[in-house]
Design a protein around this motif. Structure first.
Motif, PDB file in Angstrom:
ATOM      1  N   ARG A  91       0.766  -1.180   0.061  1.00 38.31           N
ATOM      2  CA  ARG A  91       0.091  -0.120  -0.227  1.00 38.31           C
ATOM      3  C   ARG A  91       0.893   1.120  -0.109  1.00 38.31           C
ATOM      4  NH1 ARG A  91      -2.803  -2.943   4.044  1.00 38.31           N
ATOM      5  NH2 ARG A  91      -1.870  -1.518   5.746  1.00 38.31           N
ATOM      6  N   GLU A  92       1.922   1.281   0.668  1.00 38.05           N
ATOM      7  CA  GLU A  92       2.807   2.440   0.909  1.00 38.05           C
ATOM      8  C   GLU A  92       3.706   2.428  -0.271  1.00 38.05           C
ATOM      9  OE1 GLU A  92       4.677   1.604   4.616  1.00 38.05           O
ATOM     10  OE2 GLU A  92       2.954   2.167   5.963  1.00 38.05           O
ATOM     11  N   GLY A  93       3.923   1.405  -1.095  1.00 38.93           N
ATOM     12  CA  GLY A  93       5.012   1.666  -2.195  1.00 38.93           C
ATOM     13  C   GLY A  93       6.306   1.191  -1.642  1.00 38.93           C
ATOM     14  N   THR A  94       6.511   0.925  -0.548  1.00 39.20           N
ATOM     15  CA  THR A  94       7.940   0.883   0.179  1.00 39.20           C
ATOM     16  C   THR A  94       8.398  -0.644  -0.154  1.00 39.20           C
ATOM     17  OG1 THR A  94       6.998   0.067   2.292  1.00 39.20           O
ATOM     18  CG2 THR A  94       7.679   2.517   2.057  1.00 39.20           C
ATOM     19  N   ILE A  95       7.492  -1.395  -0.597  1.00 41.95           N
ATOM     20  CA  ILE A  95       8.071  -2.813  -1.314  1.00 41.95           C
ATOM     21  C   ILE A  95       9.084  -2.644  -2.350  1.00 41.95           C
ATOM     22  CG2 ILE A  95       6.151  -3.140  -3.072  1.00 41.95           C
ATOM     23  CD1 ILE A  95       7.376  -6.021  -0.713  1.00 41.95           C
ATOM     24  N   ALA A  96       9.072  -1.614  -3.039  1.00 40.74           N
ATOM     25  CA  ALA A  96      10.108  -1.275  -3.930  1.00 40.74           C
ATOM     26  C   ALA A  96      11.247  -1.373  -3.399  1.00 40.74           C
ATOM     27  CB  ALA A  96       9.717  -0.142  -4.698  1.00 40.74           C
ATOM     28  N   PHE A  97      11.504  -0.682  -2.203  1.00 37.70           N
ATOM     29  CA  PHE A  97      12.936  -0.750  -1.463  1.00 37.70           C
ATOM     30  C   PHE A  97      13.367  -2.081  -1.050  1.00 37.70           C
ATOM     31  CE2 PHE A  97      10.994   3.549  -1.074  1.00 37.70           C
ATOM     32  CZ  PHE A  97      11.834   4.361  -1.691  1.00 37.70           C
ATOM     33  N   GLU A  98      12.207  -2.845  -0.713  1.00 41.93           N
ATOM     34  CA  GLU A  98      12.847  -4.121  -0.228  1.00 41.93           C
ATOM     35  C   GLU A  98      13.507  -5.172  -1.439  1.00 41.93           C
ATOM     36  OE1 GLU A  98      12.092  -5.333   2.951  1.00 41.93           O
ATOM     37  OE2 GLU A  98      11.552  -3.503   3.214  1.00 41.93           O
ATOM     38  N   LEU A  99      13.225  -4.630  -2.565  1.00 43.83           N
ATOM     39  CA  LEU A  99      13.945  -5.295  -3.815  1.00 43.83           C
ATOM     40  C   LEU A  99      15.249  -4.643  -3.825  1.00 43.83           C
ATOM     41  CD1 LEU A  99      10.974  -5.455  -6.339  1.00 43.83           C
ATOM     42  CD2 LEU A  99      11.580  -7.203  -4.820  1.00 43.83           C
ATOM     43  N   LEU A 100      15.628  -3.678  -3.540  1.00 41.94           N
ATOM     44  CA  LEU A 100      17.041  -3.060  -3.682  1.00 41.94           C
ATOM     45  C   LEU A 100      18.044  -3.580  -2.369  1.00 41.94           C
ATOM     46  CD1 LEU A 100      15.934   0.523  -4.574  1.00 41.94           C
ATOM     47  CD2 LEU A 100      16.560  -1.254  -5.810  1.00 41.94           C
ATOM     48  N   LYS A 101      17.287  -4.294  -1.151  1.00 43.23           N
ATOM     49  CA  LYS A 101      18.236  -4.716  -0.120  1.00 43.23           C
ATOM     50  C   LYS A 101      19.163  -5.785  -0.537  1.00 43.23           C
ATOM     51  CE  LYS A 101      15.070  -2.167   3.328  1.00 43.23           C
ATOM     52  NZ  LYS A 101      14.291  -2.635   4.521  1.00 43.23           N
ATOM     53  N   PRO A 102      20.002  -5.904   0.309  1.00 44.79           N
ATOM     54  CA  PRO A 102      20.796  -6.892  -0.105  1.00 44.79           C
ATOM     55  C   PRO A 102      20.525  -8.256   0.392  1.00 44.79           C
ATOM     56  CG  PRO A 102      21.698  -5.764   1.965  1.00 44.79           C
ATOM     57  CD  PRO A 102      20.715  -4.818   1.226  1.00 44.79           C
ATOM     58  N   TYR A 103      19.258  -8.390   0.752  1.00 48.27           N
ATOM     59  CA  TYR A 103      18.701  -9.674   1.217  1.00 48.27           C
ATOM     60  C   TYR A 103      17.376  -9.629   0.687  1.00 48.27           C
ATOM     61  CZ  TYR A 103      17.088  -6.571   4.779  1.00 48.27           C
ATOM     62  OH  TYR A 103      16.364  -5.288   5.594  1.00 48.27           O
ATOM     63  N   GLY A 104      16.742 -10.956   0.644  1.00 50.78           N
ATOM     64  CA  GLY A 104      15.698 -11.014  -0.043  1.00 50.78           C
ATOM     65  C   GLY A 104      14.423 -10.751   0.660  1.00 50.78           C
ATOM     66  N   ILE A 105      13.162 -10.695  -0.009  1.00 54.88           N
ATOM     67  CA  ILE A 105      11.968 -10.186   0.597  1.00 54.88           C
ATOM     68  C   ILE A 105      11.380 -11.157   2.024  1.00 54.88           C
ATOM     69  CG2 ILE A 105       9.339 -10.264   0.551  1.00 54.88           C
ATOM     70  CD1 ILE A 105      10.029  -8.882  -2.240  1.00 54.88           C
ATOM     71  N   MET A 106      11.821 -12.509   1.657  1.00 57.23           N
ATOM     72  CA  MET A 106      11.231 -13.605   2.549  1.00 57.23           C
ATOM     73  C   MET A 106      12.202 -13.635   4.049  1.00 57.23           C
ATOM     74  SD  MET A 106      10.535 -17.693   1.934  1.00 57.23           S
ATOM     75  CE  MET A 106      11.936 -18.113   1.700  1.00 57.23           C
ATOM     76  N   TYR A 107      13.558 -13.170   3.475  1.00 53.58           N
ATOM     77  CA  TYR A 107      14.510 -13.085   4.713  1.00 53.58           C
ATOM     78  C   TYR A 107      14.395 -11.972   5.585  1.00 53.58           C
ATOM     79  CZ  TYR A 107      19.108 -12.102   6.943  1.00 53.58           C
ATOM     80  OH  TYR A 107      20.187 -11.860   7.889  1.00 53.58           O
ATOM     81  N   GLY A 108      13.877 -10.997   4.886  1.00 56.77           N
ATOM     82  CA  GLY A 108      13.602  -9.684   5.705  1.00 56.77           C
ATOM     83  C   GLY A 108      12.354  -9.872   6.470  1.00 56.77           C
ATOM     84  N   SER A 109      11.142 -10.492   5.882  1.00 57.27           N
ATOM     85  CA  SER A 109      10.019 -10.532   6.196  1.00 57.27           C
ATOM     86  C   SER A 109      10.067 -11.712   7.397  1.00 57.27           C
ATOM     87  CB  SER A 109       8.952 -11.160   5.331  1.00 57.27           C
ATOM     88  OG  SER A 109       8.829 -10.472   4.339  1.00 57.27           O
ATOM     89  N   PHE A 110      10.887 -12.743   7.356  1.00 62.30           N
ATOM     90  CA  PHE A 110      11.086 -13.524   8.442  1.00 62.30           C
ATOM     91  C   PHE A 110      11.604 -12.936   9.625  1.00 62.30           C
ATOM     92  CE2 PHE A 110      13.662 -16.674  11.032  1.00 62.30           C
ATOM     93  CZ  PHE A 110      12.693 -17.251  11.484  1.00 62.30           C
TER      94      PHE A 110
END
Length: 265
Positions: A91-110
């Motif tokens: 909703r916030e659009g910040t998911i785009a920044f998750e893709l730029l981080k050196p770790y994956g979405i699943m890693y960060g979410s966990f």
């Protein structure tokens, strides 16, 4: 020896980086501590009402322990952040920044959810469990069940994480997550074992329910706590679903990340 050292160092980096993410979420949740303390009383009262219903039906004190152990554990195995924070980021659009981080979405979410869960364990589960022992006389586990229970409880968290993570993946594909969230709560309430343990289901469902992933979150840990099922059986079922759900989540994450629809910003 050299390869082993490299692997150990790599694992240390992965773990400590993840724990730093968890710490930030933990401290963020702690700002709402007073609100959560008040909420604990409501959760305890709900458990007390449910215990009273079972007592009137079965005249068994065992259900008091089963219900309240699971009531305290719901904050670790069911009431996790919707979609592991992914719908909010969509909703916030910040998911785009998750893709730029050196770790994956699943890693960060966990590790975000892990930090939230550690907070819930300390400030929600333990107080509710303590009240259950002191006020409702729920039974303490025998010494040989303590470690098996905590292992199955951690495994229950892993299964619950992946089930919630799929809701987040749903929001990555379809933007809205409410339908998936509704299905999650429906299946957890019916087959999770908190409201109705597997042995009370009719016919063949009694045999099927313990093998479902939803039962891994409440029914299996609660039954191990009471000694009603063996730890080996519980560990096998939970491990199967952790591996199956984990592999599926990884594959879907990789696929959806390539065709991500970003909302907000």
């Amino acid at each position: 020896m050299f390869i082993t050292t490299i692997i150990i160092n790599k694992l240390e980096v992965i773990i400590f980086k993840g724990l730093s993410i968890s710490k930030k979420v933990f401290l963020k949740d702690k700002t709402y501590l007073l609100n959560h303390i008040i909420n604990n009383f409501g959760s305890f009262i709900f458990g007390y009402i449910y215990v009273s219903i079972w007592k009137s039906l079965t005249k068994s004190s065992e259900m008091t322990t089963y219900v309240m152990v699971n009531q305290s554990a719901l904050w670790l195995t069911m009431f996790l952040p919707y979609g592991c924070y992914i719908p909010q980021k969509m909703r916030e659009g910040t998911i785009a920044f998750e893709l730029l981080k050196p770790y994956g979405i699943m890693y960060g979410s966990f590790f975000e959810v892990f930090g939230h869960t550690i907070y819930n364990f300390l400030f929600r589960s333990i107080p509710i469990y303590t009240f259950s022992i002191l006020l409702l006389h729920a039974e303490l586990p025998s010494s040989n069940r303590i470690i098996p229970y905590f292992i199955t409880l951690f495994n229950a968290f892993l299964v619950a994480f992946f089930l919630n993570y799929f809701i987040g993946l749903w929001s990555m594909k379809f933007i809205s997550y409410t339908g998936a969230q509704g299905l999650y709560y429906f299946f957890m309430n019916i087959f999770g074992g908190y409201f109705l343990p597997a042995e009370y289901f009719p016919g063949i469902l009694k045999q099927i329910v313990p093998f479902l992933p939803f039962a891994c979150t409440s029914y299996i840990p609660g039954s191990v706590y009471l000694g009603k099922i063996s730890f080996s059986f519980a560990f096998f079922i939970q491990s199967f679903w952790i591996i199956t759900l984990g592999i599926t989540a990884y594959i879907l994450t990789e696929k959806l990340s390539k065709n991500l629809k970003i909302q907000g910003g």
